[in-house]
Structures are given as structure tokens and as C-alpha cells.
Design an enzyme around this catalytic site. Structure first.
Site, short mmCIF file in Angstrom:
data_model
loop_
_atom_site.label_atom_id
_atom_site.label_comp_id
_atom_site.label_asym_id
_atom_site.label_seq_id
_atom_site.Cartn_x
_atom_site.Cartn_y
_atom_site.Cartn_z
N LYS A 256 0.86 -1.18 0.00
CA LYS A 256 0.00 0.00 0.00
C LYS A 256 0.89 1.22 0.00
CE LYS A 256 -3.92 -2.11 0.25
NZ LYS A 256 -3.88 -3.23 1.15
N ARG A 257 0.30 2.34 0.15
CA ARG A 257 1.05 3.56 0.19
C ARG A 257 1.99 3.59 1.39
NH1 ARG A 257 1.29 8.45 -2.23
NH2 ARG A 257 0.02 8.30 -4.07
#
Length: 487
Positions: A256-257
Site C-alpha cells: 500500500k502507500r
RNA sequence: GGCCCUUUAGUCAAGCGGUUAAGACAUCGCCCUUUCACGGCGGUAACAGGGGUUCGAGUCCCCUAAGGGUCACCA
């Protein structure tokens, strides 16, 4: 594989972003093919219609283009094994699934998602592995036909052996063995008619004659299912090359980020594509030599599967930063002006000499995005905190500044040529005349010109960029300010 | 939790039975110097633990521990 051409594939699902780990996979896949003069294929895995993202495929093309990876076959350029978008291949999977049903290696399943969810919850409670209970395995031919005719939604499941074990050889990890009883009767064809990734990748890899299946190690545990599929079809399996994962700094999957994990973010932040490529190829691969700077074309010659490590690595931007700075320093002055100018424009009017500014900052920039902050003092003189004149090492203090600045001012006024050389001479000769070190003259000048404790560049460079008029203006202003103070 | 994989300094990593256990980033110190940076020199810092095998183990085997992955009609 009827012949031994190396064919690898990058098979991203179009989610809209290309992640660093993903890009590294693409790189390795590309290099494994190129080092053997093989083919690198781009295939879009869009069998999950719920996750369709507009424009996502273009992001993939753009990314490959920016880093310099050219695919030999793909949706945009075609090839002998197309189409290269899975949704366009939809029609071709069902016959293969039916072939498996014929062979007794797969079966129809009409279970509702609710029922499956129930099973999952129960398994969770009982703390056992969730596994489909084969509720639909023994349906009679007649009942299956009746329900099919009635247009009941169905999926097709792969029938796993429940005894024995499956072993496959991985080019990175060696032999890996699983007990067959841990394998679930996975879904091959979804109720919307699309194949699952688990099925499509096997069919496509076979049909596209992929010789090396290269992918992240998160697929290690599902690979025995694929092997069984190859066996069921009587196909020769490809060589499996599982890649160690890239983790984030604190640990955990980098997915994910997290930080600058997207390639596009890195570029936006002023990282050079070639530096990013160089950095990520070394995250999990080593040539065994001391060389650490590689161009893509060099890698196409020296990359070796044997150098891929088994353990996951941490994505730590410290070294990327350094490496990026290194790439920046290796640019010619002309090249650097070209890449730095857009960033200088963010902070300065174009009246200031870009070439001079660039030669001043090139050695100091690690990431292009640092540039605006680095040069903005050139635009506007900052109000000076006079305590900045105090500096032990150059023996400067406010009184010395008061004494020296007017002398410099007069010298500058008298100057005809105002350039780097003459400015330097002016400072050093002044120091000589006063019988002091250069630093004692340069220090207050630099502070007066910048208002900053640290600057990218010294007094000479700054004065040169500013020009005679602005230099004089700033020094005058500084003198006036000092006159108002006692001490 | 079951299964699978991994384990050399803070990070990337070399090593493939005998080495003073490389190198790089980061960090610290010194030098250069017009600040900072660049550059140069140097320092601190690692084989997860325990058993074997062997004349000899970071390297081979087993156990433990830790970390990660995976257990979807996602890929």
C-alpha cells in the site's frame, strides 16, 4: 516448451499505479529474457472486472517507457500469441476448464457465496484452514445438467488430490514441497464467466509459451496448484522464478502507500529514472562483484538469476537518495541545466543565469525537488538575523561585519568587470590588504547576500549569480541594518 | 493457528568447509575549504540462539526463536 527461447512476461493488473516492487519484477523479468536474447511480453491481467481503473494501462506503458524497458509483444504492439489482455481472451478459458471436467480434474459448483462465507466463518471459529467442503463434487450428471439448463450461476473448481505431495523446483528457492491436503479445490472459472488469475495465468503462460514464470514470492504457496494444473493438462511446466519481497522500513509487505513506494511519486519528487532502476535492481540481486552502478543495457548483459537472493529486502530510501545524487553529479553541466531548470523555475524568475545557478548547486542536489528551497534566497533578500555574523571558525562577529562590509562595498562599486574571477580576486585581495583570512571577508559577505547560515554556494558564486547591482543593493541594506545596532 | 519461505552491522549486500568476515549507504572523526555540499583519509558496527557432522562451520544437518508470505468467485 518445444524450443528453448527464453520468454518472460510482465503481467500486471491495471490498478492505476506501478509500485516499486512491481516495477522491480518487471525489470527482472525483462532482464532474464534479454540476457538470453529472449522475448519480454506484456500481458494485462484484468480478469477482476470490479477493479477496473480508467487509464491504468497507460500508466503501465508510460512507466515502462520512462525506465527504458521495451516489450516485444503486448496489447499495443501485438504479437503471435495475442490477444494480450485477459478480458479479451475470456472466451478461451472455459473450454479448457471443461476439458478438465472431462478428465475428472475439475467439477461444477453451484454453492452460493453465502454458503461459502458460512464455511469460512466456521473454519475461522474452529481455527482450522478454510477449505471448500466439496459439497458439489458428487452431483449427478443429470442434476448438473438440470441446474445448468435452469441458468443457475456456477463456478468450476479444480479437484485437488487429497493425499500425497507436490514438489516443484524454483530457480531461486530450490525444491519446495507441499502436502496435497492443504490445497483447496480452487475456483477456475468465476460465476461471471471470467477465469480466476489462478487459472488464467496457467493457460496464458502455456499458450504464450512463457519459459520462465517470474513473480513475487507471495505466489510460492499457490504454485503447487498451478503445477497440478499443468500436470492435469499434460503440459510441461515453465521454470518458476520467485522473487523475494520488498518490505517497508518497519517490516511488512511494501504494497500500500508507504513512503515513496510508487514509481510515479519518485519521479515527481525528482528522482531520475535511471537511478531508480539502478537502485531497485540491486534490491534483491547482486552481481557478486563490487560494481554498483549499472545502466539498463549493461544489466541486459550481466544479469543472472543466480544472483537473486532468497531473503526479502527493505526499501530504504537513504541509499536511493545517495545514488540519485551520484547520478546527478555525473550529468554534464548541460544535461543538468536541462533537468534542473523546471525546478529552478518554481522558485526564481528567469532573469537569473541558469547556468551559473546550476554549476553552483549540481554537487549539492540529491533529489531534484530540493532545488526550489535551495535557491529561493536568490530571488529575495531575506531579513538578516545579525547573530549570523558571529562565526568562530572564520573569526567573524557583528563588529567585524560592520568593519568589513563597507570596505567590500567600496571595492565592488569600483569594479568594472563583475564575474566569478574578478569577484574572487576582489575578496582575496581585500583579505590580504587587511591581513586577515579569506574566511573573515567571505563570511559576512555571504551572510549579507543570503541572510542564511548555510547556502548552496559561497559568497563568490552568490555575488556572481546576483550581479553587481543586486549584490550592491543587498550589501548596502546589510550595512544600514548593522549601523542601527550597537554592540 | 496450519502450511511455506527467510535469517551476515541500522539498511543493501559479498561469502558457497580453512578469509584479519569484502564493499556500499547511513553514522562518527579528521583533512580540503568562502558556509554547506562535493572530494580524500580513517573509525564504530554483523554471521539470531542451541545442538550436531567435520581436523576445521557464516557456509552442511536438526531443533528453537524471530520476521515475512499464504490460506478469496483479488491478482
Amino acid at each position: 516448451m518445444s524450443h528453448n527461447e527464453v520468454r518472460t512476461r510482465y503481467a500486471p493488473s491495471p490498478t492505476g499505479f506501478v509500485h516499486i516492487g512491481n516495477l522491480r519484477s518487471a525489470l527482472y523479468e525483462y532482464l532474464i529474457a534479454k540476457v538470453k536474447n529472449g522475448k519480454f511480453i506484456l500481458r494485462i491481467e484484468d480478469t477482476d472486472q470490479k477493479r477496473y481503473v480508467e487509464g491504468a494501462v497507460d500508466v503501465i506503458y508510460d512507466t515502462l517507457k520512462i525506465v527504458g524497458i521495451k516489450h516485444d509483444e503486448g496489447p499495443d504492439i501485438g504479437g503471435h500469441y495475442g490477444p494480450y489482455v485477459q478480458s479479451e481472451r475470456k472466451h478461451l478459458y472455459l473450454p479448457y476448464a471443461k476439458q478438465l471436467i472431462e478428465k475428472g480434474k475439475a467439477y461444477y459448483c453451484f454453492c452460493s457465496e453465502e454458503r461459502l462465507e458460512d464455511l469460512r466463518v466456521k473454519a475461522e471459529k474452529a481455527k482450522v484452514q478454510n477449505k471448500y467442503d466439496r459439497h458439489c463434487l458428487n452431483l449427478s450428471k443429470e442434476e448438473i445438467q438440470r441446474r445448468l439448463d435452469a441458468k443457475e450461476p456456477y463456478v468450476i473448481r479444480q479437484l485437488m488430490p487429497d493425499t500425497g505431495e507436490t514438489t516443484y523446483n524454483d530457480a531461486v528457492y530450490g525444491d519446495i514441497t507441499f502436502n496435497n491436503d492443504v490445497l483447496e479445490d480452487q475456483i477456475l472459472i468465476k460465476s461471471d464467466g471470467f477465469p480466476t488469475y489462478n487459472f488464467a495465468n496457467v493457460i496464458d503462460d502455456h499458450l504464450m509459451k512463457i519459459s520462465h514464470v517470474v513473480r513475487g514470492s507471495e505466489y510460492i504457496t499457490s504454485t503447487p496448484k498451478y503445477v497440478l494444473l499443468y500436470e492435469a493438462f499434460g503440459w510441461e511446466p515453465p521454470i518458476f522464478v520467485h522473487l523475494p519481497l520488498v518490505e517497508k522500513l518497519g517490516g511488512g509487505k511494501l504494497s500500500k502507500r508507504s513512503g515513496d513506494a510508487y514509481f510515479s511519486d519518485l519521479i515527481k519528487a525528482g528522482y531520475l529514472p535511471e537511478a531508480v532502476v539502478n537502485f531497485i535492481v540491486l534490491l534483491g540481486w547482486s552481481s557478486g562483484t563490487e560494481q554498483e552502478f549499472y545502466t539498463l543495457s549493461e544489466l541486459e548483459k550481466v544479469f543472472d538469476i543466480k544472483g537473486i537472493s532468497k531473503s526479502s529486502s527493505v526499501y530504504d530510501t537513504d541509499k536511493l537518495k545517495w545514488m540519485n545524487g551520484e547520478y546527478i553529479r555525473r550529468k554534464t553541466p548541460e544535461e543538468f541545466v536541462k533537468i534542473a531548470s523546471p525546478w529552478i523555475d518554481k522558485a526564481l524568475p528567469d532573469t537569473l543565469d541558469r547556468t551559473k545557478i546550476c554549476s553552483m548547486i549540481q554537487k549539492r542536489v540529491e533529489v531534484l525537488s530540493e532545488i526550489p528551497d535551495m535557491v529561493k534566497f536568490l530571488k529575495k533578500a531575506k531579513p538578516i538575523d545579525i547573530s549570523l555574523y558571529n562565526n568562530e571558525k572564520s573569526k567573524c562577529n557583528i563588529n567585524e561585519a560592520k568593519r568589513i562590509l563597507p570596505i567590500i562595498r567600496d571595492k565592488i562599486v569600483a569594479m568594472e568587470d563583475f564575474n566569478h574571477e574578478s569577484i574572487y580576486l576582489m575578496f582575496t585581495s581585500t583579505a590580504q590588504e587587511l591581513g586577515v583570512k579569506n574566511g573573515l571577508v567571505m563570511w559576512p559577505a555571504r551572510i549579507a547576500l543570503s541572510g542564511q547560515l548555510v547556502t548552496a554556494g559561497g559568497a563568490v558564486e552568490i555575488a556572481d549569480v546576483l550581479g553587481k547591482q543586486e549584490t550592491l543593493k543587498r550589501i548596502d541594506k546589510a550595512i544600514k541594518q548593522l549601523e542601527k545596532t550597537d554592540a
